[in-house]
Design a protein around this motif. Structure first.
Motif, PDB file in Angstrom:
ATOM      1  N   ALA A   1       0.767  -1.077   0.049  1.00 47.90           N
ATOM      2  CA  ALA A   1      -0.093  -0.194   0.053  1.00 47.90           C
ATOM      3  C   ALA A   1       0.932   1.087   0.068  1.00 47.90           C
ATOM      4  O   ALA A   1       0.523   2.338  -0.808  1.00 47.90           O
ATOM      5  N   CYS A   2       2.107   1.374   0.878  1.00 47.03           N
ATOM      6  CA  CYS A   2       2.934   2.524   0.639  1.00 47.03           C
ATOM      7  C   CYS A   2       3.526   2.540  -0.480  1.00 47.03           C
ATOM      8  O   CYS A   2       3.674   3.757  -0.943  1.00 47.03           O
ATOM      9  N   ALA A   3       3.865   1.629  -1.182  1.00 45.02           N
ATOM     10  CA  ALA A   3       4.612   1.634  -2.318  1.00 45.02           C
ATOM     11  C   ALA A   3       3.665   2.404  -3.564  1.00 45.02           C
ATOM     12  O   ALA A   3       3.876   3.184  -4.267  1.00 45.02           O
ATOM     13  N   LYS A   4       2.325   1.929  -3.551  1.00 46.38           N
ATOM     14  CA  LYS A   4       1.377   2.453  -4.283  1.00 46.38           C
ATOM     15  C   LYS A   4       1.385   4.008  -4.012  1.00 46.38           C
ATOM     16  O   LYS A   4       1.204   4.808  -4.996  1.00 46.38           O
ATOM     17  N   LEU A   5       1.178   4.351  -2.996  1.00 49.29           N
ATOM     18  CA  LEU A   5       1.115   5.859  -2.409  1.00 49.29           C
ATOM     19  C   LEU A   5       2.210   6.615  -3.164  1.00 49.29           C
ATOM     20  O   LEU A   5       2.100   7.580  -3.844  1.00 49.29           O
ATOM     21  N   ILE A   6       3.341   6.067  -2.911  1.00 47.56           N
ATOM     22  CA  ILE A   6       4.825   6.762  -3.353  1.00 47.56           C
ATOM     23  C   ILE A   6       4.639   6.878  -4.867  1.00 47.56           C
ATOM     24  O   ILE A   6       5.112   7.823  -5.484  1.00 47.56           O
ATOM     25  N   GLU A   7       4.335   5.856  -5.487  1.00 38.14           N
ATOM     26  CA  GLU A   7       4.236   5.993  -6.974  1.00 38.14           C
ATOM     27  C   GLU A   7       3.213   6.807  -7.436  1.00 38.14           C
ATOM     28  O   GLU A   7       3.674   7.527  -8.366  1.00 38.14           O
ATOM     29  N   GLY A   8       2.399   7.205  -6.579  1.00 44.23           N
ATOM     30  CA  GLY A   8       1.263   7.989  -7.079  1.00 44.23           C
ATOM     31  C   GLY A   8       1.672   9.428  -6.754  1.00 44.23           C
ATOM     32  O   GLY A   8       1.334  10.199  -7.449  1.00 44.23           O
ATOM     33  N   LEU A   9       2.315   9.582  -5.659  1.00 42.73           N
ATOM     34  CA  LEU A   9       2.762  10.997  -5.347  1.00 42.73           C
ATOM     35  C   LEU A   9       4.120  11.495  -5.740  1.00 42.73           C
ATOM     36  O   LEU A   9       4.690  12.540  -5.846  1.00 42.73           O
ATOM     37  N   GLY A  10       4.897  10.409  -5.951  1.00 39.38           N
ATOM     38  CA  GLY A  10       6.478  10.704  -6.583  1.00 39.38           C
ATOM     39  C   GLY A  10       7.340  10.390  -5.498  1.00 39.38           C
ATOM     40  O   GLY A  10       7.019  10.330  -4.198  1.00 39.38           O
ATOM     41  N   PRO A  11       8.428  10.224  -5.895  1.00 34.54           N
ATOM     42  CA  PRO A  11       9.695   9.415  -4.862  1.00 34.54           C
ATOM     43  C   PRO A  11       9.844  10.964  -3.822  1.00 34.54           C
ATOM     44  O   PRO A  11       9.668  12.131  -3.922  1.00 34.54           O
ATOM     45  N   ALA A  12      10.791  10.263  -2.905  1.00 33.38           N
ATOM     46  CA  ALA A  12      11.055  11.399  -1.560  1.00 33.38           C
ATOM     47  C   ALA A  12      12.182  12.496  -2.260  1.00 33.38           C
ATOM     48  O   ALA A  12      12.746  11.707  -3.229  1.00 33.38           O
ATOM     49  N   GLY A  13      12.141  13.512  -1.773  1.00 33.93           N
ATOM     50  CA  GLY A  13      12.948  14.528  -2.439  1.00 33.93           C
ATOM     51  C   GLY A  13      12.283  15.429  -3.444  1.00 33.93           C
ATOM     52  O   GLY A  13      12.775  16.332  -3.863  1.00 33.93           O
ATOM     53  N   ARG A  14      11.313  14.987  -3.949  1.00 28.58           N
ATOM     54  CA  ARG A  14      10.775  15.550  -5.040  1.00 28.58           C
ATOM     55  C   ARG A  14       9.426  16.417  -4.468  1.00 28.58           C
ATOM     56  O   ARG A  14       8.089  16.333  -4.792  1.00 28.58           O
ATOM     57  N   GLY A  15       9.523  17.134  -3.477  1.00 29.67           N
ATOM     58  CA  GLY A  15       8.349  17.679  -2.714  1.00 29.67           C
ATOM     59  C   GLY A  15       7.682  16.941  -1.583  1.00 29.67           C
ATOM     60  O   GLY A  15       6.803  17.460  -1.021  1.00 29.67           O
ATOM     61  N   ALA A  16       8.108  15.769  -1.673  1.00 29.11           N
ATOM     62  CA  ALA A  16       7.548  14.753  -0.805  1.00 29.11           C
ATOM     63  C   ALA A  16       8.640  14.484   0.359  1.00 29.11           C
ATOM     64  O   ALA A  16      10.086  13.908  -0.122  1.00 29.11           O
ATOM     65  N   MET A  17       8.299  13.858   1.667  1.00 29.89           N
ATOM     66  CA  MET A  17       9.167  13.540   2.455  1.00 29.89           C
ATOM     67  C   MET A  17       8.345  12.172   3.094  1.00 29.89           C
ATOM     68  O   MET A  17       7.324  12.207   3.391  1.00 29.89           O
ATOM     69  N   TYR A  18       8.962  10.833   3.026  1.00 28.83           N
ATOM     70  CA  TYR A  18       8.195   9.736   3.491  1.00 28.83           C
ATOM     71  C   TYR A  18       9.052   9.187   4.711  1.00 28.83           C
ATOM     72  O   TYR A  18      10.234   9.103   4.593  1.00 28.83           O
ATOM     73  N   SER A  19       8.126   8.823   5.641  1.00 29.67           N
ATOM     74  CA  SER A  19       8.840   8.054   6.878  1.00 29.67           C
ATOM     75  C   SER A  19       7.682   6.977   7.376  1.00 29.67           C
ATOM     76  O   SER A  19       6.353   6.993   7.015  1.00 29.67           O
ATOM     77  N   SER A  20       8.322   5.854   7.882  1.00 27.96           N
ATOM     78  CA  SER A  20       7.290   4.689   8.526  1.00 27.96           C
ATOM     79  C   SER A  20       7.993   4.030   9.494  1.00 27.96           C
ATOM     80  O   SER A  20       8.912   4.365   9.937  1.00 27.96           O
ATOM     81  N   VAL A  21       6.970   3.272  10.023  1.00 29.93           N
ATOM     82  CA  VAL A  21       7.597   2.288  11.137  1.00 29.93           C
ATOM     83  C   VAL A  21       7.979   1.001  10.718  1.00 29.93           C
ATOM     84  O   VAL A  21       7.447   0.716   9.492  1.00 29.93           O
ATOM     85  N   SER A  22       8.717   0.311  11.326  1.00 30.53           N
ATOM     86  CA  SER A  22       9.362  -0.978  10.715  1.00 30.53           C
ATOM     87  C   SER A  22       8.281  -1.953  10.365  1.00 30.53           C
ATOM     88  O   SER A  22       8.642  -2.827   9.472  1.00 30.53           O
ATOM     89  N   PHE A  23       7.094  -1.844  10.810  1.00 32.66           N
ATOM     90  CA  PHE A  23       6.017  -2.636  10.332  1.00 32.66           C
ATOM     91  C   PHE A  23       6.003  -2.669   8.643  1.00 32.66           C
ATOM     92  O   PHE A  23       5.347  -3.619   8.114  1.00 32.66           O
TER      93      PHE A  23
END
Length: 142
Positions: A7-29
């Motif tokens: 699910a997180c990969a789909k979100l990132i694919e839709g919004l664009g990779p980190a560094g292009r106006g987006a920052m992503y973080s998550s927990v180990s889960f």
């Protein structure tokens, strides 16, 4: 992000990779290995909190033992695999302490009685009502 890697990969694919106006973080889960395999280069820059030490460097006897076990069965190193390995060692400790009187309450009492369980480089602490075992957190960036 608080979901599994698909699910997180789909979100990132839709919004664009980190560094292009987006920052992503998550927990180990999230499943660090699955996320990086799923996203490839797009995973670069994602921050993830980890509840296990870095599994690719045998910096403690526990990590060396983990790597040897994984090599023996031909499995890949990962944070999830290390967490499962540690969980297995905890269960084995509880079973050994119960000996021939295995019940759920005796198993819990055995772990609570351990107070400090040193797995040769990763220390767990248990006690009455203290069942999390560890408060270890490390931050990684892919």
């Amino acid at each position: 992000m608080g979901s599994v890697y698909g699910a997180c990969a789909k979100l990132i694919e839709g919004l664009g990779p980190a560094g292009r106006g987006a920052m992503y973080s998550s927990v180990s889960f999230i499943g660090t290995s699955g996320l990086t395999k799923n996203l490839g280069a797009q995973a670069a820059g994602i921050g993830i909190s980890q509840v296990m030490p870095y599994p690719w460097r045998p910096s403690t006897p526990l990590l060396a033992r983990f790597q040897q076990a994984m090599d023996t069965i031909g499995a890949e190193f990962s944070y999830g695999a290390l967490e499962g390995f540690v969980n297995g060692l905890v269960v084995l400790h509880g079973l050994r302490e119960c000996r021939n009187d295995l019940t759920w309450s005796n198993f819990i009492a055995a772990l609570e009685g351990a107070r400090k369980l040193d797995l040769q480089g990763y220390v767990l602490r248990f006690g009455a009502g203290i069942h999390a075992g560890s408060d270890f957190v490390d931050m990684t960036v892919i």
